[in-house]
Design an enzyme around this catalytic site. Structure first.
Site, PDB file in Angstrom:
ATOM      1  N   ARG A  34       0.815  -1.216   0.000  1.00  0.00           N
ATOM      2  CA  ARG A  34       0.000   0.000   0.000  1.00  0.00           C
ATOM      3  C   ARG A  34       0.852   1.271   0.000  1.00  0.00           C
ATOM      4  NH1 ARG A  34      -0.906   2.212   5.366  1.00  0.00           N
ATOM      5  NH2 ARG A  34      -3.121   2.644   5.023  1.00  0.00           N
ATOM      6  N   ARG A  92      -5.767  12.415  10.390  1.00  0.00           N
ATOM      7  CA  ARG A  92      -4.950  12.098   9.219  1.00  0.00           C
ATOM      8  C   ARG A  92      -5.876  11.674   8.073  1.00  0.00           C
ATOM      9  NH1 ARG A  92      -1.958   7.234  10.955  1.00  0.00           N
ATOM     10  NH2 ARG A  92      -3.743   7.091  12.352  1.00  0.00           N
ATOM     11  N   ASP A 107       4.649   4.516  14.125  1.00  0.00           N
ATOM     12  CA  ASP A 107       3.201   4.703  14.197  1.00  0.00           C
ATOM     13  C   ASP A 107       2.502   3.333  14.104  1.00  0.00           C
ATOM     14  OD1 ASP A 107       4.380   4.784  11.617  1.00  0.00           O
ATOM     15  OD2 ASP A 107       2.665   5.833  10.757  1.00  0.00           O
ATOM     16  N   GLU A 141       7.270  -6.417   5.779  1.00  0.00           N
ATOM     17  CA  GLU A 141       7.484  -5.143   6.470  1.00  0.00           C
ATOM     18  C   GLU A 141       8.030  -5.314   7.879  1.00  0.00           C
ATOM     19  OE1 GLU A 141       4.628  -1.328   7.587  1.00  0.00           O
ATOM     20  OE2 GLU A 141       3.770  -3.329   7.345  1.00  0.00           O
TER      21      GLU A 141
END
Length: 527
Positions: free
Chosen positions: A132, A257, A291, A475
């Site tokens: 993404r 956000r 985050d 990731e």
């Protein structure tokens, strides 16, 4: 850019507005209705006509009993898809070969820029993390470059250098990523470290040519510092009651956000604080790159308790020390004697402050500092290695940090992010490639080679094991337990992402540094 392989694009004008500003109540309705499972999908969509016409059409038909929001969105927007790739890891392909082949898959080359896209156009080719994350990310790129260097891709390092310089020139800082909705914040400022990497591998002619961008980035981080009273903060700067000047993470906006709109709205509803405070702290948490993490939370299990802007992070201030020292060094080489002296003084003052403010003598490690409560934080995190990475710890401090890491953060798969198990992705038991690299290199600076090697070996074993079973790098990883095989990390706001830029970069570099490591024998499709 003098490299013949660099594809240079004429930089199209960026949209001056973010998707939330462009689409007003349409944006809110789309995000709150979960038209797309991932909130980032809509803000990356490309409009099929002028946004004003789309908004007018929405306002004209939204109250119709037959109106369907999903159909409307699909009629007026094109979701941004991953470029088609035929890359498949062949059976028995080695881990190194897999990584070397992935760079082409993760490279984006400037093309005609879609009008009103949230993407900030860049002049040169760049590498994205994957999944993404379809844009350039700031601190990811430094760790990605470690692998590009070892894979023989100096031209990509050179083009990325040009892109970062362009972003600083155009916006005054490197945004979190090259999207309009990221412009309110930066990320860990690693451009100064990138320049060392560029110089080491000969991909730039003169490091001092980047002095204008380094000074501009520094001005962004230090805005308002000169007139800041004791005990107060302005944007990224905080002056403690004793006059010490340090930095925190910050975002210019105090709204949800855009790429996580509904998530932020729901989080703010769980807090008794004003929603704008929660939004700002969530944004600042995103600016940190962590985050999210219990590191920023009053209650490790409650994201709504986030207080990022109340904390002075030890790693951020180490990176800013490097920026100050880099400007001093390059200014001296450029014959700017007074500037060099001024920035060396700033670097020295920050170094002293880091040793004084963040060091906990009793615990034997570096901790963040809560400037609002005027006390050192008590949560141990992997950020404790950063003073070692930039060479700010004395030898005794470094050896004590090594002892704490071995006793409290070392896991079967590498160094843990924190000691807390939560549903946040930057917490135990997840492990992240950049933190492994900071720890390994930092420990090696202080002759803690055995611990550094243990972290490297454990990380490579885990990455290699998952590659053998699933033919990919990811990731983040679960560091424990390993007995049942490597597993992808969990937690956070989105599913685990494949790719993955900084995992590829750090793993490729570690394999190069360990030519006899058994994971050179890892092959896809095996178990």
């Amino acid at each position: 850019m003098e490299d013949s392989q660099a594809q240079v694009a004429r930089v199209a004008p960026a949209d001056p507005m973010t998707p939330a500003e462009r689409y007003a109540e349409l944006f809110v309705d789309v995000q709150c209705s979960r038209v797309f499972e991932d909130s980032k999908t809509f803000v990356d969509c490309i409009p099929r006509k002028d946004p004003e016409a789309i908004l007018a059409a929405y306002r004209a038909c939204k109250d119709d009993p037959q109106f369907d929001l999903t159909t409307f969105v699909m009629d007026h927007f094109t979701p941004e898809c991953e470029p088609v790739s035929n890359y498949v890891s062949p059976p028995e392909q080695s881990l190194v070969t897999h990584i070397d082949g992935l760079w082409d898959v993760l490279t984006r080359r400037p093309q005609q820029h879609p009008e009103y896209s949230s993407l900030l156009p860049l002049p040169y080719a760049y590498v994205v993390p994957g999944g993404r994350f379809r844009e350039l990310y700031y601190w990811d790129s430094y760790f990605t470059m470690l692998g590009l260097a070892e894979s023989g891709r100096p031209h990509l390092m050179r083009t990325m250098a040009g892109n970062f310089a362009y972003l600083i020139d155009a916006y005054g800082h490197v945004p979190n990523g090259n999207r309009t909705y990221y412009l309110g914040r930066s990320q860990p400022p690693l451009f100064a470290m990138m320049i060392d990497l560029f110089a080491r591998y000969g991909v730039i002619r003169r490091a001092r040519d980047y002095l204008p961008q380094l000074r501009k980035e520094y001005a962004y981080w230090m805005a308002g510092a000169d007139m800041l009273p004791r005990g107060e903060a302005h944007r990224s700067c905080v002056r403690l009651s004793d006059g010490t000047l340090l930095n925190r993470y910050w975002d210019e906006r105090d709204t949800p956000r855009e790429e996580a709109y509904l998530e932020d709205v729901l989080t703010a509803r769980q807090s008794s604080r004003p929603a704008q405070e929660v939004y700002r702290d969530l944004r600042a948490g995103a600016a940190s790159g962590w985050d999210f993490s219990s590191r920023w939370l009053d209650d490790p299990q409650q994201l709504a308790s986030i207080r990022t802007t109340a904390l002075l992070p030890v790693d951020l201030n180490c990176f800013l020390h490097k920026l100050e020292a880099q400007i001093a060094s390059l200014s001296a080489k450029n014959g700017e004697v007074e500037t060099a002296k001024a920035f060396q003084r700033k670097a020295n003052e920050r170094a002293q402050a880091i040793r004084r403010v963040f060091w906990n003598e009793r615990e034997g490690a570096f901790f963040d500092f809560d400037w609002q409560r005027d006390r050192r934080c008590t949560m141990l995190t992997a950020a404790t290695v950063t003073p070692l990475y930039v060479g700010l710890a004395d030898r005794e401090q470094a050896h004590r940090v090594a002892k704490v890491i071995r006793q409290r953060l070392l896991c079967t798969g590498g160094i843990a992010t924190t000691e807390f198990d939560t549903d946040q992705q930057w917490d135990h038991p997840n492990g992240w490639a950049p933190l492994q690299w900071l720890a390994i290199r930092g420990l090696n600076h202080y002759d803690e080679a055995s611990l550094a090697q243990a972290i490297s070996d454990r990380w490579l074993a885990m990455v290699g094991r998952l590659y053998e079973s699933r033919n990919k790098l990811i990731e983040k990883y679960v560091l424990t337990p390993m007995e049942a095989g490597a597993a992808g990390g969990g937690g956070g706001e989105y599913p685990l992402q494949d790719g993955f830029g900084w995992t590829n970069g750090v793993t490729r570099k570690l394999l190069r540094d360990n030519p006899q490591h058994s994971r050179h024998q890892s092959r896809s499709g095996t178990s």
